[in-house]
Write a protein that holds these residues in place. Structure first.
Motif, PDB file in Angstrom:
ATOM      1  N   ASP A  11       3.430   2.643   8.018  1.00  0.00           N
ATOM      2  CA  ASP A  11       1.971   2.547   8.158  1.00  0.00           C
ATOM      3  C   ASP A  11       1.217   3.416   7.163  1.00  0.00           C
ATOM      4  OD1 ASP A  11       2.132   0.731  10.191  1.00  0.00           O
ATOM      5  OD2 ASP A  11       1.600   2.132  11.804  1.00  0.00           O
ATOM      6  N   GLU A  12       1.746   4.582   6.820  1.00  0.00           N
ATOM      7  CA  GLU A  12       0.997   5.539   6.007  1.00  0.00           C
ATOM      8  C   GLU A  12       0.987   5.207   4.514  1.00  0.00           C
ATOM      9  OE1 GLU A  12       4.929   7.755   7.092  1.00  0.00           O
ATOM     10  OE2 GLU A  12       3.682   6.126   7.883  1.00  0.00           O
ATOM     11  N   VAL A  13       1.753   4.232   4.104  1.00  0.00           N
ATOM     12  CA  VAL A  13       1.780   3.876   2.678  1.00  0.00           C
ATOM     13  C   VAL A  13       0.428   3.313   2.261  1.00  0.00           C
ATOM     14  CG1 VAL A  13       2.864   2.419   0.927  1.00  0.00           C
ATOM     15  CG2 VAL A  13       4.258   3.429   2.736  1.00  0.00           C
ATOM     16  N   ARG A  14      -0.152   3.879   1.200  1.00  0.00           N
ATOM     17  CA  ARG A  14      -1.447   3.423   0.711  1.00  0.00           C
ATOM     18  C   ARG A  14      -1.297   2.082  -0.005  1.00  0.00           C
ATOM     19  NH1 ARG A  14      -0.509   8.681   0.008  1.00  0.00           N
ATOM     20  NH2 ARG A  14      -2.060  10.250   0.628  1.00  0.00           N
TER      21      ARG A  14
ATOM     22  N   TYR B 170       4.254   7.079  -1.829  1.00  0.00           N
ATOM     23  CA  TYR B 170       2.836   7.462  -1.846  1.00  0.00           C
ATOM     24  C   TYR B 170       1.969   6.231  -1.630  1.00  0.00           C
ATOM     25  CZ  TYR B 170      -1.698   8.609  -3.963  1.00  0.00           C
ATOM     26  OH  TYR B 170      -3.045   8.762  -4.202  1.00  0.00           O
ATOM     27  N   GLY B 171       2.305   5.140  -2.307  1.00  0.00           N
ATOM     28  CA  GLY B 171       1.506   3.932  -2.201  1.00  0.00           C
ATOM     29  C   GLY B 171       2.256   2.741  -2.752  1.00  0.00           C
TER      30      GLY B 171
ATOM     31  N   THR C 176      -5.873  -4.975  10.871  1.00  0.00           N
ATOM     32  CA  THR C 176      -7.143  -5.659  10.627  1.00  0.00           C
ATOM     33  C   THR C 176      -7.060  -6.910   9.754  1.00  0.00           C
ATOM     34  OG1 THR C 176      -7.629  -4.278   8.685  1.00  0.00           O
ATOM     35  CG2 THR C 176      -8.368  -3.463  10.835  1.00  0.00           C
ATOM     36  N   ASN C 177      -5.993  -7.090   9.007  1.00  0.00           N
ATOM     37  CA  ASN C 177      -5.892  -8.217   8.078  1.00  0.00           C
ATOM     38  C   ASN C 177      -5.340  -9.426   8.828  1.00  0.00           C
ATOM     39  OD1 ASN C 177      -5.071 -10.068   6.013  1.00  0.00           O
ATOM     40  ND2 ASN C 177      -4.849  -8.386   4.557  1.00  0.00           N
ATOM     41  N   TYR C 178      -6.105 -10.520   8.861  1.00  0.00           N
ATOM     42  CA  TYR C 178      -5.722 -11.703   9.633  1.00  0.00           C
ATOM     43  C   TYR C 178      -4.346 -12.238   9.240  1.00  0.00           C
ATOM     44  CZ  TYR C 178      -6.589 -14.767   5.607  1.00  0.00           C
ATOM     45  OH  TYR C 178      -6.523 -15.379   4.392  1.00  0.00           O
TER      46      TYR C 178
ATOM     47  N   GLN D 116      -9.016   0.658  -1.661  1.00  0.00           N
ATOM     48  CA  GLN D 116      -7.682   1.058  -1.224  1.00  0.00           C
ATOM     49  C   GLN D 116      -7.649   1.064   0.294  1.00  0.00           C
ATOM     50  OE1 GLN D 116      -7.676   5.318  -2.807  1.00  0.00           O
ATOM     51  NE2 GLN D 116      -6.714   5.619  -0.825  1.00  0.00           N
ATOM     52  N   SER D 117      -6.456   0.975   0.846  1.00  0.00           N
ATOM     53  CA  SER D 117      -6.288   0.959   2.292  1.00  0.00           C
ATOM     54  C   SER D 117      -4.913   1.544   2.597  1.00  0.00           C
ATOM     55  CB  SER D 117      -6.432  -0.475   2.826  1.00  0.00           C
ATOM     56  OG  SER D 117      -6.319  -0.509   4.241  1.00  0.00           O
ATOM     57  N   THR D 118      -4.365   1.209   3.756  1.00  0.00           N
ATOM     58  CA  THR D 118      -2.994   1.581   4.103  1.00  0.00           C
ATOM     59  C   THR D 118      -2.306   0.364   4.721  1.00  0.00           C
ATOM     60  OG1 THR D 118      -3.537   2.311   6.343  1.00  0.00           O
ATOM     61  CG2 THR D 118      -3.641   3.983   4.581  1.00  0.00           C
ATOM     62  N   ILE D 119      -0.986   0.396   4.730  1.00  0.00           N
ATOM     63  CA  ILE D 119      -0.244  -0.676   5.381  1.00  0.00           C
ATOM     64  C   ILE D 119      -0.623  -0.756   6.861  1.00  0.00           C
ATOM     65  CG2 ILE D 119       2.064  -1.375   6.151  1.00  0.00           C
ATOM     66  CD1 ILE D 119       1.580  -2.094   3.245  1.00  0.00           C
ATOM     67  N   GLY D 120      -0.762   0.394   7.502  1.00  0.00           N
ATOM     68  CA  GLY D 120      -1.120   0.396   8.921  1.00  0.00           C
ATOM     69  C   GLY D 120      -2.465  -0.236   9.183  1.00  0.00           C
TER      70      GLY D 120
END
Length: 326
Positions: free
Chosen positions: A177-180, A131-132, A209-211, A200-204
């Motif tokens: 990618d879908e993991v929160r 889930y996350g 977007t994360n440098y 919160q975000s997702t791995i994807g």
């Protein structure tokens, strides 16, 4: 599954309560020292807090693991590299903690500190995709945890940076990618330099977007994550050590005691520092000579910790009716 995020604005700090609503079994992650809200919510949902996990030895705040354990009988868990003065459970990479169908899985993600872990949360024990993931201070939204804080003694920033590279680039970015993503801090925290206001975000999304999550060499990663970091607040090393120790418990039932002027002035004369928590405009209009103005609204905890030495007695001047809060 019951999944609750608690957010403390003045520290940009997140803690989490995860439970299986059929069994009522729960685990608390990265709790703050004032635990009333967690206990109230657990009681309202008929939950038993069985364990309290710190993702690492926090440097920016005193965590509430001892308070939770004393109130609930919960075990205290850390990554396998952690050493504590109090009884604690060493959690190993890949270890699973069952709350019923809801299951937690430990992922060692050192780098911010040597003992840092992340926690995969599965809504159902046999789910192929979590889930996350609670990433602690390893991965933030928009950033990663800095490896140069004085939270880790005997380990250099370069050694930690190399650990962090593997944790972020290989382990966390190896998740679907879908993991929160649920980090331990947000924008404003001194634990990183580019944290987002999102909680919160997702791995994807972080991959895109994360440098620090873009594919790169280890040397490039080290240069990026260590460059341009703000100075660490002076109290960080003190708190990181204290979080390892068997220290006094916070007692919310023990109220702050008003002092008569003579006692107040005598304490100040003996070396106590005066923290004036009123608005800057009120402070500017008139204050005790030598008092430090740390306004109650804003980043009060972190700022007070930065300007008051831990061995100094503290006297506070507060806005009306905010004495207990301050």
């Amino acid at each position: 599954m019951l999944f609750t995020q608690y957010y403390l604005d003045c520290l940009s700090q997140a803690s989490y309560l995860i439970a299986d609503d059929r069994t009522g079994r729960a685990v608390l992650v990265d709790p703050r020292r004032d635990i009333d809200e967690y206990l109230t919510d657990a009681k309202a949902h008929g939950l038993t807090i069985e364990g309290v996990v710190n993702t690492h030895f926090h440097a920016d705040f005193l965590a509430g693991h001892l308070e939770v354990a004393a109130a609930t009988g919960a075990w205290i868990g850390y990554g396998s590299r952690a050493e504590t003065e109090y009884p604690s459970r060493k959690l190993t990479d890949g270890e699973r903690i069952s709350l019923g169908d809801v299951t937690l899985e430990i992922m060692e993600t050192p780098g911010h500190t040597p003992e840092s872990i992340s926690i995969l949360v599965y809504e159902h024990a046999d789910d192929a995709v979590p889930y996350g993931v609670l990433t602690g201070d390893a991965l933030f939204i928009g950033d990663v945890g800095r490896p140069d804080l004085l939270a880790s003694f005997g380990v250099t920033a370069e050694e930690l940076g190399r650990m962090l590279y593997h944790s972020v680039q290989h382990k966390l970015m190896g998740l679907p990618d879908e993991v929160r993503v649920f980090p331990a801090h947000g924008a404003g925290s001194a634990c990183g330099k580019n944290l987002s206001t999102e909680r919160q975000s997702t791995i994807g999304e972080q991959r895109r977007t994360n440098y620090a999550c873009a594919p790169m060499s280890q040397e490039r990663f080290l240069a990026l994550v260590t460059g341009g970091q703000p100075a660490a607040p002076g109290y960080f090393a003190f708190d990181a050590v204290l979080n390892r120790k068997a220290r006094e418990l916070f007692d919310h039932a023990r109220p702050a005691r008003p002092l008569p002027p003579a006692e107040f002035l005598a304490a100040r004369a003996d070396g106590a520092v005066v923290v004036d928590a009123r608005d800057p405009q009120e402070y500017a209009a008139g204050h005790l000579r030598g008092a430090l103005n740390v306004p109650a609204d804003g980043r009060f905890a972190e700022t007070a910790g930065s300007v008051v030495a831990p061995d100094r007695p503290v006297l506070v001047v507060t806005p009306q009716d905010r004495e207990e809060e301050i």
